[in-house]
Structure formats: structure tokens, C-alpha cells
Write a protein that holds these residues in place. Structure first.
Motif, PDB file in Angstrom:
ATOM      1  N   ASN A 291       0.819  -1.223   0.000  1.00  0.00           N
ATOM      2  CA  ASN A 291       0.000   0.000   0.000  1.00  0.00           C
ATOM      3  C   ASN A 291       0.849   1.268   0.000  1.00  0.00           C
ATOM      4  OD1 ASN A 291      -2.535  -1.458   0.232  1.00  0.00           O
ATOM      5  ND2 ASN A 291      -1.916  -1.896   2.352  1.00  0.00           N
ATOM      6  N   THR A 292       2.073   1.152  -0.486  1.00  0.00           N
ATOM      7  CA  THR A 292       2.971   2.300  -0.519  1.00  0.00           C
ATOM      8  C   THR A 292       2.387   3.423  -1.375  1.00  0.00           C
ATOM      9  OG1 THR A 292       4.908   0.894  -0.231  1.00  0.00           O
ATOM     10  CG2 THR A 292       5.285   3.062  -1.175  1.00  0.00           C
ATOM     11  N   SER A 293       2.649   4.669  -0.960  1.00  0.00           N
ATOM     12  CA  SER A 293       2.187   5.838  -1.719  1.00  0.00           C
ATOM     13  C   SER A 293       3.300   6.876  -1.830  1.00  0.00           C
ATOM     14  CB  SER A 293       0.968   6.480  -1.042  1.00  0.00           C
ATOM     15  OG  SER A 293      -0.166   5.648  -1.077  1.00  0.00           O
ATOM     16  N   GLY A 294       3.163   7.769  -2.804  1.00  0.00           N
ATOM     17  CA  GLY A 294       4.076   8.899  -2.945  1.00  0.00           C
ATOM     18  C   GLY A 294       4.563   9.090  -4.367  1.00  0.00           C
ATOM     19  N   VAL A 295       5.162  10.243  -4.586  1.00  0.00           N
ATOM     20  CA  VAL A 295       5.672  10.625  -5.906  1.00  0.00           C
ATOM     21  C   VAL A 295       7.046  10.011  -6.133  1.00  0.00           C
ATOM     22  CG1 VAL A 295       6.475  12.565  -7.303  1.00  0.00           C
ATOM     23  CG2 VAL A 295       4.366  12.779  -5.967  1.00  0.00           C
ATOM     24  N   LEU A 296       7.244   9.400  -7.301  1.00  0.00           N
ATOM     25  CA  LEU A 296       8.570   8.917  -7.682  1.00  0.00           C
ATOM     26  C   LEU A 296       9.378  10.045  -8.304  1.00  0.00           C
ATOM     27  CD1 LEU A 296       7.525   5.431  -9.098  1.00  0.00           C
ATOM     28  CD2 LEU A 296       8.677   5.921  -6.925  1.00  0.00           C
ATOM     29  N   TYR A 297       8.788  10.772  -9.245  1.00  0.00           N
ATOM     30  CA  TYR A 297       9.402  12.006  -9.753  1.00  0.00           C
ATOM     31  C   TYR A 297       8.305  12.867 -10.363  1.00  0.00           C
ATOM     32  CZ  TYR A 297       9.263  10.071 -14.541  1.00  0.00           C
ATOM     33  OH  TYR A 297       8.855   9.537 -15.750  1.00  0.00           O
ATOM     34  N   ALA A 298       8.565  14.173 -10.397  1.00  0.00           N
ATOM     35  CA  ALA A 298       7.602  15.113 -10.974  1.00  0.00           C
ATOM     36  C   ALA A 298       8.358  16.282 -11.579  1.00  0.00           C
ATOM     37  CB  ALA A 298       6.627  15.609  -9.910  1.00  0.00           C
ATOM     38  N   PHE A 309       3.785   8.418 -10.020  1.00  0.00           N
ATOM     39  CA  PHE A 309       3.549   8.272  -8.590  1.00  0.00           C
ATOM     40  C   PHE A 309       2.854   6.950  -8.295  1.00  0.00           C
ATOM     41  CE2 PHE A 309       0.029  10.514 -10.533  1.00  0.00           C
ATOM     42  CZ  PHE A 309      -1.113   9.976  -9.964  1.00  0.00           C
ATOM     43  N   ILE A 310       2.901   6.567  -7.034  1.00  0.00           N
ATOM     44  CA  ILE A 310       2.208   5.376  -6.556  1.00  0.00           C
ATOM     45  C   ILE A 310       1.194   5.823  -5.509  1.00  0.00           C
ATOM     46  CG2 ILE A 310       2.442   3.143  -5.397  1.00  0.00           C
ATOM     47  CD1 ILE A 310       5.280   2.975  -6.469  1.00  0.00           C
ATOM     48  N   ASP A 311      -0.042   5.392  -5.663  1.00  0.00           N
ATOM     49  CA  ASP A 311      -1.103   5.780  -4.739  1.00  0.00           C
ATOM     50  C   ASP A 311      -1.761   4.519  -4.188  1.00  0.00           C
ATOM     51  OD1 ASP A 311      -2.956   7.130  -3.279  1.00  0.00           O
ATOM     52  OD2 ASP A 311      -3.892   8.187  -4.970  1.00  0.00           O
ATOM     53  N   TYR A 327      -3.507  13.593 -19.494  1.00  0.00           N
ATOM     54  CA  TYR A 327      -3.312  12.263 -20.065  1.00  0.00           C
ATOM     55  C   TYR A 327      -2.766  11.350 -18.971  1.00  0.00           C
ATOM     56  CZ  TYR A 327      -3.632  14.954 -24.404  1.00  0.00           C
ATOM     57  OH  TYR A 327      -4.043  15.805 -25.415  1.00  0.00           O
ATOM     58  N   GLN A 328      -3.447  10.242 -18.706  1.00  0.00           N
ATOM     59  CA  GLN A 328      -3.072   9.359 -17.617  1.00  0.00           C
ATOM     60  C   GLN A 328      -3.026   7.898 -18.064  1.00  0.00           C
ATOM     61  OE1 GLN A 328      -6.218  10.225 -14.801  1.00  0.00           O
ATOM     62  NE2 GLN A 328      -5.016  11.811 -13.792  1.00  0.00           N
ATOM     63  N   THR A 329      -2.179   7.135 -17.386  1.00  0.00           N
ATOM     64  CA  THR A 329      -2.220   5.685 -17.561  1.00  0.00           C
ATOM     65  C   THR A 329      -3.184   5.110 -16.530  1.00  0.00           C
ATOM     66  OG1 THR A 329      -0.370   5.371 -16.036  1.00  0.00           O
ATOM     67  CG2 THR A 329       0.147   5.579 -18.383  1.00  0.00           C
ATOM     68  N   LEU A 330      -3.719   3.932 -16.817  1.00  0.00           N
ATOM     69  CA  LEU A 330      -4.561   3.254 -15.843  1.00  0.00           C
ATOM     70  C   LEU A 330      -3.706   2.813 -14.656  1.00  0.00           C
ATOM     71  CD1 LEU A 330      -6.754   1.036 -18.203  1.00  0.00           C
ATOM     72  CD2 LEU A 330      -7.431   3.146 -17.030  1.00  0.00           C
ATOM     73  N   PRO A 331      -4.232   2.910 -13.438  1.00  0.00           N
ATOM     74  CA  PRO A 331      -3.444   2.503 -12.264  1.00  0.00           C
ATOM     75  C   PRO A 331      -3.125   1.009 -12.297  1.00  0.00           C
ATOM     76  CG  PRO A 331      -5.729   2.948 -11.663  1.00  0.00           C
ATOM     77  CD  PRO A 331      -5.576   3.403 -13.081  1.00  0.00           C
ATOM     78  N   VAL A 332      -1.867   0.690 -11.948  1.00  0.00           N
ATOM     79  CA  VAL A 332      -1.394  -0.691 -11.990  1.00  0.00           C
ATOM     80  C   VAL A 332      -0.894  -1.094 -10.602  1.00  0.00           C
ATOM     81  CG1 VAL A 332       0.266  -2.277 -13.012  1.00  0.00           C
ATOM     82  CG2 VAL A 332      -0.715  -0.437 -14.397  1.00  0.00           C
ATOM     83  N   PRO A 333      -1.411  -2.168 -10.018  1.00  0.00           N
ATOM     84  CA  PRO A 333      -0.915  -2.618  -8.709  1.00  0.00           C
ATOM     85  C   PRO A 333       0.563  -2.987  -8.786  1.00  0.00           C
ATOM     86  CG  PRO A 333      -2.992  -3.702  -9.267  1.00  0.00           C
ATOM     87  CD  PRO A 333      -2.527  -3.005 -10.509  1.00  0.00           C
ATOM     88  N   ILE A 334       1.301  -2.611  -7.752  1.00  0.00           N
ATOM     89  CA  ILE A 334       2.716  -2.951  -7.695  1.00  0.00           C
ATOM     90  C   ILE A 334       3.013  -3.432  -6.279  1.00  0.00           C
ATOM     91  CG2 ILE A 334       3.333  -0.521  -7.269  1.00  0.00           C
ATOM     92  CD1 ILE A 334       5.963  -1.098  -8.795  1.00  0.00           C
ATOM     93  N   ALA A 335       3.556  -4.629  -6.169  1.00  0.00           N
ATOM     94  CA  ALA A 335       3.705  -5.296  -4.877  1.00  0.00           C
ATOM     95  C   ALA A 335       4.909  -4.767  -4.117  1.00  0.00           C
ATOM     96  CB  ALA A 335       3.849  -6.793  -5.104  1.00  0.00           C
ATOM     97  N   ALA A 336       4.939  -5.095  -2.847  1.00  0.00           N
ATOM     98  CA  ALA A 336       6.080  -4.731  -2.013  1.00  0.00           C
ATOM     99  C   ALA A 336       7.347  -5.397  -2.529  1.00  0.00           C
ATOM    100  CB  ALA A 336       5.811  -5.148  -0.570  1.00  0.00           C
TER     101      ALA A 336
END
Length: 447
Positions: A291-298, A309-311, A327-336
Motif C-alpha cells: 500500500n505504498t504511496s508517494g511521488v517517484l518524480y515530478a 507516482f504510486i497511490d 493524459y493518464q495511464t490506468l493505475p497498476v498494482p505494484i507489490a512490495a
């Protein structure tokens, strides 16, 4: 900004065609609520970068003519100034009408404090100070003016003051219209029509004396050329070049970088040209949990930019095209755990505003993509920056705007950025820190 105002300031500077209807639709779509369906309450907040239209600017400049970006007339340059120094000035109610400019403030302070301006600072020779101290006006409201000459220049709009006279020409750029690159490219500064005013009797520049005083006008025009040469103004209107050729914007000479979480507030003109050039961004990252969140780069801000970012454990990319379109990509789950995330941006056209394909991969597998149908050619903002692990300033994405700066909760080991520049003549790896900044300074001087 313009005759209609704008929700994103640099729409005009990027010469991006748009309509009021488009801007109103963007406000309604992105910020509309049940209480405020038109989204107007977003204006004036950190979520927009709105500017009022030129009519209001013009009204505020009364009784002078024109607005900012117009150097030829005082509506664009003249401002009131108040000096308070109880220990050294006896207050009186008489305004000082002597002609002075902003470059006179430093000499005034130096004289008050008894400071001799240094000829060298940290080994760097200092340019001569052109200004004139205003101390002589403190005790004598009617003292003859001591400032004899001052030039003005902004995007080819120019003027010169000399001993009470003022000569000027409007120039090629009308700030309150978008105009066309073709009109600017065909401009010939030698064909500009000059005006002449006697400021001792006409401080609002209402009575053009060019026809009555042709010899004075010619003398003033020659003085402008001399001042322009002394102050590195040439080429006249050089700032217009980027409106015609945004691909020549001032930018870093690097083609590759390695960043980490300490990279924040990197000015856009020194940062990688993400969103404007084909590029590959590779992030080596560790997520503490699912469930990690935050900006990787902006890069950029609320008025335009891009962000990865990961939300709540879902990876997402957004390209904010000056608020008109997101313009956005669909959210993709990313595991720990440890991951290598790649963002590949490929421009499919060399045309201005041309489209770009963005592909996101995780550990070598493509997981998401989007096509940015219209891109920003010059700059996203005038003041926002490139940040790793956080989005400082106004948030690029509305997804986390109310949680800014949305600091990344995991660990970013490094971020590698490579611009896909064909036939690059010099690799950034071969360039020292001093060489990099020397290149930047030379680019500034050249432009």
C-alpha cells in the motif's frame, strides 16, 4: 493574459491554441462540484495558474498606455516608489518627479551606507553600475534630475530616456493577442515607427512630437543603439526567437543523469526535458508494503507538468497539458519489494505540439501506456521544478493535490534519465560541473 484571460499562464508563451470554451470545460470537468458545477472556485488557488485578461491590466495602468511586456510606454514599466528612512529623511508631502529607474536603488543604498561598490566579488569582475543615486532628492523635492539616460527593451518593444525626452517604438509583439509565429518571423526592426515625447510636459506620453522634432528623434534613436550595444541588448527582439522556434529553448547540455531522493527544486531549464523530448527514465525503487504511496518524480506544477507516482500501491503516470487536458495511464498494482520501473516517452512527430507515446514497464514487463495527443513545446511553468520522491510546489496531479507534497514512503535508490538525442555531439559524462554551468551561462548570453 491575452484578451480573455487564462487558467494556465504559459499557454500563451507556448503559443498553444485554445478557446474560452476549452478552458471553461477544463474547469468544470476537473474542479466542478455539486455546489460549484463550473469549477470557478478553483480559480485563484494552487490548483490553477489563472491570469486576468489584458483589459484589467490596462485599466490598472491608467493613465498610462499599454501593459507589461511593452517597454515603449510607461503603462508597462512605471511604478510608484516610497522611501522611508526616519533617521535620514524629514517627511514632506511633495512627490519627487525626477526620472529614475529600478537600477538606481542599489546606488542609493550604497550612498546611504557609505559603501564603495566592489570591482570584484569572489573572483568575478563586476559590471559597472549604471544607476544614479536618488539621495539628492531626499532634502530637495525640486532638485534638477541627475539621471540623464536610461534605455528600455522587452521583446523588441523599446524606448530611451534622455534629459527629459523619451523616444520609443511599440515593437512586433502585442502581448494581449496570441499572434502568429509567421508575423513575428517577418518582423524587421529597422522598419519600426518611432514616437517622441517631452516628459517634462507630457508624462503620460499623449502628444507625439516625432513629426515636429525629427532631429531630436534621430538623435534619440542613435542613443538607443549606443546604449543597446553597451548593455548587450543585440539582437533586438532576441527573446522573440523562442516564440518562433521553441525547440531552441535554453536547456541543459546533458543527455543523461543519475538522481536520487536528494534531488529537489531543480529548475526546469537545467532539468531533463521530460515531456518535451523522447526519453527513458529508469527508477530503482523499494516498496515497503503493498500500500505504498508517494511521488517517484515530478516536473512542473498544477498549471502543467508530468508526474509518476504510486497511490495506495497502484502505479500511475500523468501528463498535465497546461490544465486543458490530463493524459493518464490506468493505475497498476505494484507489490512490495524491489522493482525496476521504466518510463519510455517516444515522440512520434517533429511537429510543434506533436504527440508522444508513453510506455510504463515494471521489471521488464509493459504494464501501462498512454498517448499524449498534444505536448508542450517550450516550458510547463515559469517557476516550478523537477523533484525526486516528492512534488514540491503546486501538485502536478489532482490525484494527490490535497496530500502534497506527497512524499514517497518507500526508498528510491536511484533515477536514471536518458534523452534520446540523435547525433549528440557531447556526452554529459564528459562534462565537468564547471563546464556545465559555463555552457548554461554562454547559452544565456547568446540568447
Amino acid at each position: 493574459e491575452g484578451q480573455r484571460g487564462t487558467i494556465s499562464e504559459l499557454l500563451a508563451q507556448n503559443q498553444i491554441p485554445n478557446t474560452v470554451a476549452e478552458q471553461l470545460d477544463a474547469l468544470s470537468t476537473q474542479f466542478g462540484t455539486e455546489e460549484d458545477p463550473e469549477g470557478l472556485l478553483a480559480l485563484g488557488t494552487a490548483k490553477t495558474d489563472n491570469m486576468y485578461n489584458a483589459g484589467w491590466a490596462w485599466a490598472g495602468d491608467s493613465p498610462f498606455r499599454y501593459t507589461k511586456l511593452i517597454a515603449s510606454h510607461f503603462g508597462g514599466t512605471r511604478n510608484p516608489m516610497v522611501i522611508s528612512w526616519p533617521a535620514g529623511i524629514t517627511p514632506d508631502s511633495t512627490p519627487r518627479s525626477q526620472f529614475h529607474h529600478v537600477n538606481d536603488i542599489a546606488p542609493t543604498i550604497y550612498e546611504i551606507l557609505g559603501i564603495t561598490p566592489p570591482e570584484e566579488v569572489y573572483g568575478f569582475p563586476q559590471d559597472p553600475i549604471d544607476g544614479t543615486s536618488m539621495v539628492y532628492t531626499f532634502d530637495d523635492a525640486n532638485a534638477p534630475g541627475q539621471k540623464k539616460i536610461q534605455y528600455f527593451d522587452n521583446n523588441g518593444s523599446r524606448g530611451i530616456y534622455f534629459d527629459g525626452w523619451y523616444a520609443c517604438t511599440f515593437g512586433p509583439l502585442t502581448p494581449w493577442t496570441t499572434g502568429s509565429a509567421e508575423d513575428l518571423e517577418n518582423w524587421d526592426s529597422s522598419q519600426d515607427v518611432w514616437e517622441l515625447y517631452d516628459l517634462t510636459t507630457d508624462f503620460t506620453q499623449s502628444n507625439d512630437l516625432a513629426a515636429q522634432e525629427p532631429e531630436v528623434l534621430e538623435m534619440m534613436k542613435q542613443l538607443f543603439l549606443e546604449e543597446a550595444e553597451d548593455n548587450l541588448v543585440f539582437p533586438i527582439g532576441g527573446g522573440i526567437w523562442l516564440r518562433i522556434h521553441p525547440e531552441d529553448r535554453l536547456k541543459t547540455p546533458y543527455t543523461s543523469w543519475t538522481f536520487d531522493e536528494t534531488t529537489t527544486r531543480m529548475p526546469e531549464f537545467t532539468a531533463p526535458g521530460l515531456g518535451r523530448e523522447s526519453s527513458l527514465v529508469t527508477i530503482d525503487v523499494h516498496l515497503d508494503d503493498d500500500n505504498t504511496s508517494g511521488v517517484l518524480y515530478a516536473l512542473g506544477g498544477s498549471s502543467g507538468g508530468l508526474s509518476l507516482f504510486i497511490d495506495n500501491g497502484k502505479l500511475k503516470y500523468e501528463y498535465n497539458m497546461m490544465l486543458l487536458k490530463r493524459y493518464q495511464t490506468l493505475p497498476v498494482p505494484i507489490a512490495a519489494g524491489d522493482h525496476i520501473i521504466e518510463v519510455k516517452t517516444l515522440f512520434t512527430s517533429t511537429e510543434t505540439f506533436g504527440p508522444a507515446d508513453v510506455v510504463i514497464s515494471v521489471d521488464g514487463t509493459e504494464v501501462a501506456s498512454t498517448t499524449v495527443e498534444r505536448t508542450v513545446p517550450a516550458a510547463f511553468t515559469a517557476s516550478e521544478t523537477f523533484d525526486v520522491g516528492v512534488d514540491l510546489g503546486a501538485a502536478v496531479s489532482l490525484d494527490y493535490a490535497d496530500r502534497g507534497p506527497f512524499e514517497f514512503e518507500g526508498t528510491i535508490n536511484k533515477v536514471d534519465v536518458t534523452l534520446m538525442v540523435p547525433n549528440s555531439s557531447e556526452s554529459s559524462e564528459d562534462m565537468s560541473h564547471e563546464e556545465f554551468w559555463d555552457r548554461i551561462i554562454q547559452e544565456v548570453i547568446r540568447r
